[in-house]
Design a protein around this motif. Structure first.
Motif, PDB file in Angstrom:
ATOM      1  N   VAL A  69     -72.899 -18.307 -14.678  1.00  0.00           N
ATOM      2  CA  VAL A  69     -72.143 -18.059 -16.145  1.00  0.00           C
ATOM      3  C   VAL A  69     -70.670 -18.244 -15.695  1.00  0.00           C
ATOM      4  N   ILE A  70     -70.166 -19.196 -16.494  1.00  0.00           N
ATOM      5  CA  ILE A  70     -68.802 -19.474 -16.541  1.00  0.00           C
ATOM      6  C   ILE A  70     -68.166 -18.820 -17.620  1.00  0.00           C
ATOM      7  N   LEU A 103     -74.856 -14.771 -11.709  1.00  0.00           N
ATOM      8  CA  LEU A 103     -73.739 -14.938 -11.058  1.00  0.00           C
ATOM      9  C   LEU A 103     -72.646 -15.387 -11.867  1.00  0.00           C
ATOM     10  N   VAL A 104     -71.412 -14.479 -12.135  1.00  0.00           N
ATOM     11  CA  VAL A 104     -70.557 -14.858 -13.250  1.00  0.00           C
ATOM     12  C   VAL A 104     -69.306 -15.229 -12.645  1.00  0.00           C
ATOM     13  N   SER A 105     -68.596 -16.046 -13.106  1.00  0.00           N
ATOM     14  CA  SER A 105     -67.185 -16.466 -12.740  1.00  0.00           C
ATOM     15  C   SER A 105     -66.272 -16.049 -13.881  1.00  0.00           C
ATOM     16  N   THR A 106     -65.471 -15.209 -13.658  1.00  0.00           N
ATOM     17  CA  THR A 106     -64.417 -14.661 -14.676  1.00  0.00           C
ATOM     18  C   THR A 106     -63.325 -14.065 -14.024  1.00  0.00           C
ATOM     19  N   ALA A 107     -62.107 -14.326 -15.162  1.00  0.00           N
ATOM     20  CA  ALA A 107     -60.929 -13.255 -14.505  1.00  0.00           C
ATOM     21  C   ALA A 107     -61.036 -11.811 -14.766  1.00  0.00           C
ATOM     22  N   ALA A 113     -73.976 -22.191  -6.327  1.00  0.00           N
ATOM     23  CA  ALA A 113     -75.096 -21.471  -6.066  1.00  0.00           C
ATOM     24  C   ALA A 113     -76.091 -21.680  -7.446  1.00  0.00           C
ATOM     25  N   ALA A 114     -75.540 -22.081  -8.718  1.00  0.00           N
ATOM     26  CA  ALA A 114     -76.343 -22.007  -9.868  1.00  0.00           C
ATOM     27  C   ALA A 114     -77.539 -22.909  -9.676  1.00  0.00           C
ATOM     28  N   ASP A 115     -78.689 -22.513 -10.278  1.00  0.00           N
ATOM     29  CA  ASP A 115     -79.883 -23.511 -10.712  1.00  0.00           C
ATOM     30  C   ASP A 115     -79.602 -23.838 -12.188  1.00  0.00           C
ATOM     31  N   TYR A 116     -79.166 -22.906 -12.919  1.00  0.00           N
ATOM     32  CA  TYR A 116     -78.691 -23.250 -14.319  1.00  0.00           C
ATOM     33  C   TYR A 116     -77.394 -22.687 -14.347  1.00  0.00           C
ATOM     34  N   LEU A 117     -76.505 -23.725 -14.875  1.00  0.00           N
ATOM     35  CA  LEU A 117     -74.854 -23.333 -14.880  1.00  0.00           C
ATOM     36  C   LEU A 117     -74.716 -23.427 -16.345  1.00  0.00           C
ATOM     37  N   THR A 118     -74.335 -22.217 -16.921  1.00  0.00           N
ATOM     38  CA  THR A 118     -73.955 -22.326 -18.472  1.00  0.00           C
ATOM     39  C   THR A 118     -72.506 -21.817 -18.569  1.00  0.00           C
ATOM     40  N   VAL A 142     -79.131 -27.689 -13.402  1.00  0.00           N
ATOM     41  CA  VAL A 142     -79.259 -27.904 -14.896  1.00  0.00           C
ATOM     42  C   VAL A 142     -78.018 -27.592 -15.350  1.00  0.00           C
ATOM     43  N   LEU A 143     -77.016 -28.198 -16.102  1.00  0.00           N
ATOM     44  CA  LEU A 143     -76.012 -27.752 -16.850  1.00  0.00           C
ATOM     45  C   LEU A 143     -76.318 -27.528 -18.447  1.00  0.00           C
ATOM     46  N   ILE A 144     -75.880 -26.362 -18.590  1.00  0.00           N
ATOM     47  CA  ILE A 144     -76.015 -25.946 -20.251  1.00  0.00           C
ATOM     48  C   ILE A 144     -74.647 -25.754 -20.481  1.00  0.00           C
ATOM     49  N   ASN A 145     -74.306 -26.276 -21.896  1.00  0.00           N
ATOM     50  CA  ASN A 145     -73.147 -26.117 -22.619  1.00  0.00           C
ATOM     51  C   ASN A 145     -73.382 -25.801 -24.197  1.00  0.00           C
TER      52      ASN A 145
END
Length: 312
Positions: A149-150, A171-175, A194-199, A224-227
């Motif tokens: 999760v971005i 797994l989350v990327s955040t400030a 690491a992501a199997d699904y990146l949202t 897989v990319l999710i936007n």
């Protein structure tokens, strides 16, 4: 002072809750729904004589604002406001508001729907059955996979919770990490690798797209990319190349760089891409909340009050 309120959001209409709210405060709703492109003349006259607007996501330019000297407030019936020229609004003394927190559950559920559609190849199955076939291709389960999760605003938090509930590693990327149970925090590079699904759940940036060729090269070939956030977050040319080269396995897209999508866009011909029409936040419940919040912001500004969701 003018009492005209121009409403371009296509799901708001005469007689609904928003219409009633505005009229009870002595305001006059004027409906001009955003449906396709407007001519230059239509753009310049859109806000003529208006005190405020409840706006869809179509561009609101400096020229449009300059042609509306009575305008005091533009309220977005939604979260994103990057389509509005904020510098021009500030210079012209026009307040801009959005409606945060009204659709994050809807957006998270759409992100999950796109993940499931990609995992189970649902668009291919739907087409096959409709064409008279009976496709029986195996899909994959979400349980046990890594959800990257971005961004960790309201929709990012909501999809993270859904992923954890499904038994995914989240797994989350955040400030702004916190101590949410079942959630791991990591830097951007670690998350995309690491992501199997990146949202994606980040705000639109002002520079290069967040996800480009380098990101696709770093991702798993099975990813897989999710936007459901902003089309500008993804370099579409790089995405097409990554899909063609097998750098990633697929994509689920509710937002694009150009909307409506151009019929020549190569993403339309790819059977490992699911595309929806920028409707992640478009549930009946979210629309009601967004419309009411936008109307209240308009009323507050015209009454000399500080509105919720004030951007500038």
């Amino acid at each position: 002072m003018s009492n005209r309120i121009v409403i371009t959001t296509d799901y708001l209409h005469s007689g609904d809750t928003v219409d009633t709210m505005l009229r009870e405060h002595g305001l006059e709703p004027v409906y001009s729904p955003a449906k396709g492109s407007r001519t230059d003349e239509e753009k310049l006259s859109l806000f003529e004589g208006a005190a405020g607007a409840i706006a869809a996501s179509e561009p609101v330019t400096r020229e449009m604002l300059a042609a509306a000297p009575t305008m005091k407030i533009i309220a977005r019936a939604g979260v994103g406001y990057d389509s509005i020229d904020l510098d021009a609004a500030v210079e012209l003394g026009i307040r801009v508001c959005n409606t945060p927190g009204v659709n994050h559950h809807a957006v998270a559920e759409m992100a999950l729907a796109l993940m499931l559609s990609c995992a189970r190849k649902l668009s291919t199955v739907f087409e096959g059955v409709t064409a008279g076939g009976w496709p029986r291709e195996a899909g994959t389960e979400l349980r046990g996979k890594t959800l990257g999760v971005i961004g960790y605003g309201p929709s990012g938090r909501a999809i993270a919770a859904l992923g954890a509930a499904l038994g995914m590693r989240v797994l989350v990327s955040t400030a702004h990490p916190d101590r949410s149970p079942g959630i791991e925090f990591a830097d951007f590079d670690t998350t995309i690798r690491a992501a199997d699904y990146l949202t994606l759940h980040s705000r639109a940036g002002t520079g290069e797209p967040l996800i480009g060729a380098d990101s696709f090269a770093a991702m798993k070939s099975s990813a897989v990319l999710i936007n459901t956030a902003r089309g500008s977050l993804v370099d579409e040319t790089a995405l097409v190349q990554a899909l063609n080269d097998g750098q990633i396995a697929g994509a689920g897209l509710d937002v694009l760089q150009r909307e409506p999508i151009d019929e020549s866009n190569p993403l339309l011909t790819m059977d490992n891409v699911v595309i929806t029409s920028h409707l992640a936040g478009q549930t009946f419940e979210a629309r009601e909340r967004a419309g009411v919040a936008a109307a209240q912001a308009v009323i507050d500004v015209l009454d000399g009050q500080t509105p919720n969701g004030l951007v500038v």
